[in-house]
Design a protein around this motif. Sequence first.
Motif, short mmCIF file in Angstrom:
data_model
loop_
_atom_site.label_atom_id
_atom_site.label_comp_id
_atom_site.label_asym_id
_atom_site.label_seq_id
_atom_site.Cartn_x
_atom_site.Cartn_y
_atom_site.Cartn_z
N GLU A 196 0.87 -1.23 0.05
CA GLU A 196 -0.06 0.13 0.08
C GLU A 196 0.84 1.38 -0.01
N GLN A 234 -2.42 9.13 -2.22
CA GLN A 234 -3.02 8.78 -3.50
C GLN A 234 -3.83 9.75 -4.42
N LYS A 235 -4.20 10.64 -3.69
CA LYS A 235 -4.99 11.74 -4.35
C LYS A 235 -4.00 12.72 -4.99
N LEU A 260 -8.45 18.18 2.74
CA LEU A 260 -8.53 16.84 3.30
C LEU A 260 -8.03 16.75 4.68
N LYS A 265 -4.04 7.63 1.88
CA LYS A 265 -5.00 8.26 1.06
C LYS A 265 -4.56 9.53 0.55
N THR A 266 -4.25 10.40 1.22
CA THR A 266 -3.68 11.80 0.77
C THR A 266 -2.55 11.70 -0.40
N GLU A 285 -5.09 5.61 12.43
CA GLU A 285 -6.03 6.07 11.48
C GLU A 285 -5.40 7.18 10.67
N HIS A 331 -3.17 6.00 7.83
CA HIS A 331 -4.02 5.48 6.68
C HIS A 331 -4.48 6.96 6.04
N HIS A 332 -4.61 8.04 6.45
CA HIS A 332 -5.20 9.05 5.91
C HIS A 332 -4.07 9.79 5.17
#
Length: 163
Positions: free
Chosen positions: A26, A160-161, A109, A157-158, A150, A153-154
């Motif tokens: 990931e 990825q964006k 975000l 995700k950031t 958590e 994981h954020h």
Amino acid sequence: MFDPTAFDNMKVIFEGAVYDLDLSGEAIVTQRHDYIDLATMSRLYSIRLTLDENSSTYADIRLEATIEQLAAELLNQANQFRIGAFVKVLFTWKQEEKSASYKKLITSLWGEERSYEYRTIFSSHEDPKEEIIIDFQRIVTEDMMDDLLEMLHHVVKTLQKLY
């Protein structure tokens, strides 16, 4: 026998979660630092994540503890809210036309109420870089480990964006 501090406990749990992300594919861990400053009796743990080893876009997550956190814990002070670590997240990318949109995306975000520091880094060795530092400006304790995980994981995700 050695009794680990809250900082040590948090670092070990956090590091395990980061390397689980690396093992699952990931995210990729590209750098790790674990410093003890004997002059100030402070600690700094930093780990760098990216989604692609060849990318100039990455995130550093830092756990920092000062002598106040260590003293409060070792002296069993009643002021328990000082035991833990400060957390900062840094997003870095190569300076380009997308910098304004990256800044806007990250602040949307992570929330407008956060404390942000924006930097442009110029070097004679590499291309200019942009950086945003998110400072949570509070101590994270061992009781908040779920929140810290958590947040990890954020961060992914950031990233990825941003790609």
